[in-house]
Scaffold this active site. Structure first.
Site, PDB file in Angstrom:
ATOM      1  N   TYR A 270      -1.623  -2.037  10.382  1.00  0.00           N
ATOM      2  CA  TYR A 270      -1.780  -2.114   8.920  1.00  0.00           C
ATOM      3  C   TYR A 270      -0.565  -1.495   8.229  1.00  0.00           C
ATOM      4  O   TYR A 270       0.028  -2.111   7.323  1.00  0.00           O
ATOM      5  CB  TYR A 270      -3.064  -1.389   8.503  1.00  0.00           C
ATOM      6  CG  TYR A 270      -3.367  -1.482   7.015  1.00  0.00           C
ATOM      7  CD1 TYR A 270      -4.020  -2.594   6.496  1.00  0.00           C
ATOM      8  CD2 TYR A 270      -2.987  -0.465   6.134  1.00  0.00           C
ATOM      9  CE1 TYR A 270      -4.299  -2.689   5.132  1.00  0.00           C
ATOM     10  CE2 TYR A 270      -3.266  -0.547   4.780  1.00  0.00           C
ATOM     11  CZ  TYR A 270      -3.927  -1.660   4.289  1.00  0.00           C
ATOM     12  OH  TYR A 270      -4.202  -1.754   2.939  1.00  0.00           O
TER      13      TYR A 270
ATOM     14  N   SER B 157       0.869  -1.188   0.000  1.00  0.00           N
ATOM     15  CA  SER B 157       0.000   0.000   0.000  1.00  0.00           C
ATOM     16  C   SER B 157       0.893   1.221   0.000  1.00  0.00           C
ATOM     17  O   SER B 157       2.036   1.166   0.480  1.00  0.00           O
ATOM     18  CB  SER B 157      -0.861   0.034   1.257  1.00  0.00           C
ATOM     19  OG  SER B 157      -1.484   1.294   1.403  1.00  0.00           O
TER      20      SER B 157
END
Ligand code: NAD
Length: 257
Positions: A157, A143
Site C-alpha cells: 500500500y 496518502s
C-alpha cells in the site's frame, strides 16, 4: 457554483471519499460520471445525486483493467460531450499487506494493479479526453503514507501511494502547458470503511489517534472539499502538488514503540 459546466469522472464513487465527492461536485454544478466495481452502492450514489437535483450516471469499471478505463472515459464523452475533471480515487488496503517477508506476491500485485496502475490507466485514457476538451484537472488519491511511510507495516500500500505521488509529479510537468493540471491528494487517516475495518477496536483506534495532532480521524467530506479546490479553477496555479490534508500527522510523525 464552483464547477458549473464541468464534467467530472470519479472512481471509487460507491463509498467513502468518492461518494462524498460525487455529491459535493454535483452541488457545485458538475455533471458526474460515478465509477466503481460495486454496482449496488455505485447506483445508490448516482440516485442520491440525481434526486438532489444533480446530473449523474454510473459506470461499472475495474480501474486495473485497460479496457474498462477506456470505456469509462468514453462513457463520459458520449453522455456529456467532454471531460474536465478526473478524480482517480479508487483504492484498496489489503489486510494481508505487511512487511516484505510476510507479504505475498499476489497481495503486492493486486495492490499495485488497483492503486497505482489504476491511476496510470485513468490518466492514459483521461488525458486525451482532456486534450480534446481544452484542458482539465486530474486529482490522484495518494496518502500521507506515500510521503512518511506507515506506522503499521503495509509495504504494498505504501509503495503504491509513493508511486502515485511520483507519477502525478511527472504527469504534471509533461502536461503543464496543455492546461492540464495533475495533483495528488494525500489524506491522513480517515473514518471511512477502508481504515475502520482494520482499526476495529477502541484500543487500535487510540493507538493511531495519538499521532494525529488534531486528535481525531478525518472525514470523507473533508477530502471532498479539498478535491473540490483542486478540481475547480480556484487552484489554477497548483500542479504537481502533494496536497496534504491530514490533521497535522505529517508534521508530528513518531514511530510507536
Ligand atoms: P472506501 O473503501 O470507502 O472506497 C473505495 C472505493 O473504491 C470502493 O467503493 C470500492 O468498491 C472502490 N474500488 C476498489 N477497487 C476498485 C477497482 N479495482 N475498480 C473500481 N473501483 C474500485 O475507501 P476510501 O477511504 O474512500 O478511499 C478512497 C481512496 O483514499 C483510496 O485510494 C485510499 O487508498 C485513499 N486513502 C484513504 C485513507 C483512509 O484512511 N481511509 C487515507 C489515505 C488515503
Amino acid at each position: 457554483m464552483r464547477l458549473a459546466d464541468k464534467v467530472a469522472l470519479i472512481t471509487g464513487a460507491a463509498s467513502g471519499i468518492g461518494k462524498e465527492t460525487a455529491s459535493l461536485f454535483a452541488q457545485e454544478g458538475a455533471k458526474i460520471v460515478a465509477v466503481d466495481l460495486n454496482d449496488y452502492d455505485g447506483e445508490k450514489t448516482v440516485s442520491e445525486v440525481n434526486s438532489a437535483g444533480g446530473d449523474a450516471i454510473y459506470v461499472n469499471a475495474n480501474v486495473s483493467k485497460s479496457s474498462d478505463c477506456e470505456h469509462m472515459v468514453k462513457a463520459a464523452e458520449e453522455k456529456y460531450g467532454k471531460l474536465n475533471v478526473m478524480f482517480n480515487n479508487a483504492g484498496i488496503m489489503d489486510s494481508r499487506d505487511d512487511n516484505a517477508q510476510v507479504t505475498e506476491e499476489d497481495v503486492w500485485d493486486l495492490t499495485m494493479a488497483i492503486n497505482l496502475k489504476g491511476v496510470f490507466l485513468g490518466c492514459k485514457f483521461g488525458i486525451p479526453a482532456m486534450q480534446r476538451s481544452g484542458g482539465g484537472s486530474i486529482i490522484n488519491t495518494a496518502s500521507f503514507v506515500g510521503i512518511m511511510g506507515a506506522a503499521t507495516p503495509q509495504v504494498a500500500y505504501t509503495a503504491s501511494k509513493g508511486g502515485v505521488i511520483s507519477l502525478t509529479r511527472e504527469l504534471a510537468v509533461i502536461h503543464a502547458r496543455e492546461n492540464i493540471r495533475v495533483n495528488a491528494l494525500c489524506p491522513g487517516p480517515l473514518r471511512t470503511e477502508l481504515l475502520m475495518k482494520f482499526l476495529d477496536t477502541e484500543a487500535k483506534k487510540q493507538r493511531r489517534l495519538v499521532h494525529i495532532p488534531m486528535g481525531r480521524f478525518g472525514e470523507a467530506k473533508e477530502m471532498a472539499k479539498a478535491a473540490l479546490f483542486l478540481a475547480s479553477d480556484e487552484s489554477s496555479y497548483t500542479t504537481g502538488a502533494e496536497f496534504v490534508v491530514d490533521g497535522g500527522i505529517t508534521s508530528a510523525y513518531v514511530t510507536p514503540e
